[in-house]
Design a protein around this motif. Structure first.
Motif, mmCIF file in Angstrom:
data_model
loop_
_atom_site.group_PDB
_atom_site.id
_atom_site.type_symbol
_atom_site.label_atom_id
_atom_site.label_comp_id
_atom_site.label_asym_id
_atom_site.label_seq_id
_atom_site.Cartn_x
_atom_site.Cartn_y
_atom_site.Cartn_z
ATOM 1 N N THR A 179 -31.817 54.115 28.369
ATOM 2 C CA THR A 179 -32.893 53.371 28.141
ATOM 3 C C THR A 179 -32.784 52.142 28.564
ATOM 4 O O THR A 179 -33.740 51.300 28.819
ATOM 5 N N LEU A 180 -31.652 51.581 28.492
ATOM 6 C CA LEU A 180 -31.190 49.994 28.598
ATOM 7 C C LEU A 180 -30.010 49.950 29.344
ATOM 8 O O LEU A 180 -29.325 50.660 29.147
ATOM 9 N N PRO A 181 -29.684 48.685 30.081
ATOM 10 C CA PRO A 181 -28.312 48.713 30.663
ATOM 11 C C PRO A 181 -27.142 48.861 29.701
ATOM 12 O O PRO A 181 -27.338 48.039 28.529
ATOM 13 N N LEU A 182 -26.170 49.339 30.114
ATOM 14 C CA LEU A 182 -24.975 49.386 29.042
ATOM 15 C C LEU A 182 -24.031 48.040 29.788
ATOM 16 O O LEU A 182 -23.556 48.168 30.848
ATOM 17 N N THR A 183 -23.962 47.174 28.850
ATOM 18 C CA THR A 183 -23.063 45.950 29.276
ATOM 19 C C THR A 183 -22.166 45.573 28.283
ATOM 20 O O THR A 183 -22.153 45.918 27.009
ATOM 21 N N PRO A 202 -23.831 54.288 19.574
ATOM 22 C CA PRO A 202 -24.841 53.447 19.734
ATOM 23 C C PRO A 202 -24.720 53.432 21.462
ATOM 24 O O PRO A 202 -25.495 53.604 22.196
ATOM 25 N N LEU A 203 -23.249 53.216 21.732
ATOM 26 C CA LEU A 203 -22.854 53.159 23.147
ATOM 27 C C LEU A 203 -23.058 54.333 23.900
ATOM 28 O O LEU A 203 -23.726 54.373 25.062
ATOM 29 N N MET A 204 -22.852 55.717 23.488
ATOM 30 C CA MET A 204 -23.263 56.975 23.984
ATOM 31 C C MET A 204 -24.671 57.138 24.139
ATOM 32 O O MET A 204 -25.067 57.740 24.877
#
Length: 214
Positions: free
Chosen positions: A191-195, A182-184
């Motif tokens: 699509t959405l910010p990686l936080t 999911p992280l990659m």
């Protein structure tokens, strides 16, 4: 007169390699992989084009070596990062404090920081994309960079199995994909910010499904 000391060719070679590595990484970040050329790398590094071709067959090979060198330097600079200390660890970089969820959140948060780091993002994206069309480069990227990192997750999950924190019937190699996948996916598609919050949620969802059932 004191004898003249001969130039150290190995040191000169190391300086040239480092200059080429730095030039390749800088150009990929500034202009993108497609517009990065051997000629451009040579000019940026202050070396002849033939020097690069003497050591590498293509710009993809230059970038691969440069990225591995950068990753190695980042690991050295991290020093006492996740996985170091006196609490015990299942492998370098993966802590084993006895709290699986907390340990995985620590590591995934560090991964988020690396993926969001401008110095690492451009070369990582370039190698990932080029590895899809260049099977040999893709295999090298997996073998030299991804597999050693994924092995750390496998080791930590097996330790959790032995401690009874994870079901005995799960395959750690598949289970780690619940964390990394999911992280990659979000990072690749933008699509959405990686936080950090997203990384924590992934761990909560995954560990909830891996825990033994009453």
């Amino acid at each position: 007169m004191a004898p003249t000391k001969a130039p150290d060719s190995s040191r000169r070679s190391d300086r040239s390699r480092r200059a080429i590595h730095d030039a390749a990484l800088a150009l990929v970040t500034e202009v993108g992989y497609r517009r990065t050329t051997i000629e451009g790398i040579a000019a940026r590094a202050g070396v002849g084009k033939q020097t690069i071709y003497r050591w590498w067959p293509s710009k993809a090979a230059v970038l691969m070596d440069a990225f591995l060198d950068l990753a190695g330097r980042a690991a050295e600079d991290a020093g006492a990062g996740p996985g170091s200390g006196d609490t015990g660890e299942s492998a370098p970089g993966i802590p084993d404090t006895g709290d699986l969820a907390a340990d995985l959140k620590l590591v995934l948060r560090a991964t988020v920081d690396e993926l969001n780091d401008p110095a690492l993002e451009a070369p990582t994206r370039a190698l990932t994309a080029e590895g899809i069309v260049d099977a040999k480069l893709g295999a090298e990227f997996v073998h030299k960079l991804l597999d050693p990192q994924l092995a750390l997750y496998v080791t930590r999950l097996r330790a959790a199995q032995e401690a009874g924190d994870v079901r005995a019937d799960i395959d750690p190699r598949i289970a780690l994909e619940l964390l990394i996948g999911p992280l990659m996916h979000r990072w690749l598609l933008r699509t959405l910010p990686l936080t950090h919050a997203y990384a924590d949620e992934i761990v909560d969802y995954a560990v909830g499904g891996l825990a033994p059932r009453a």
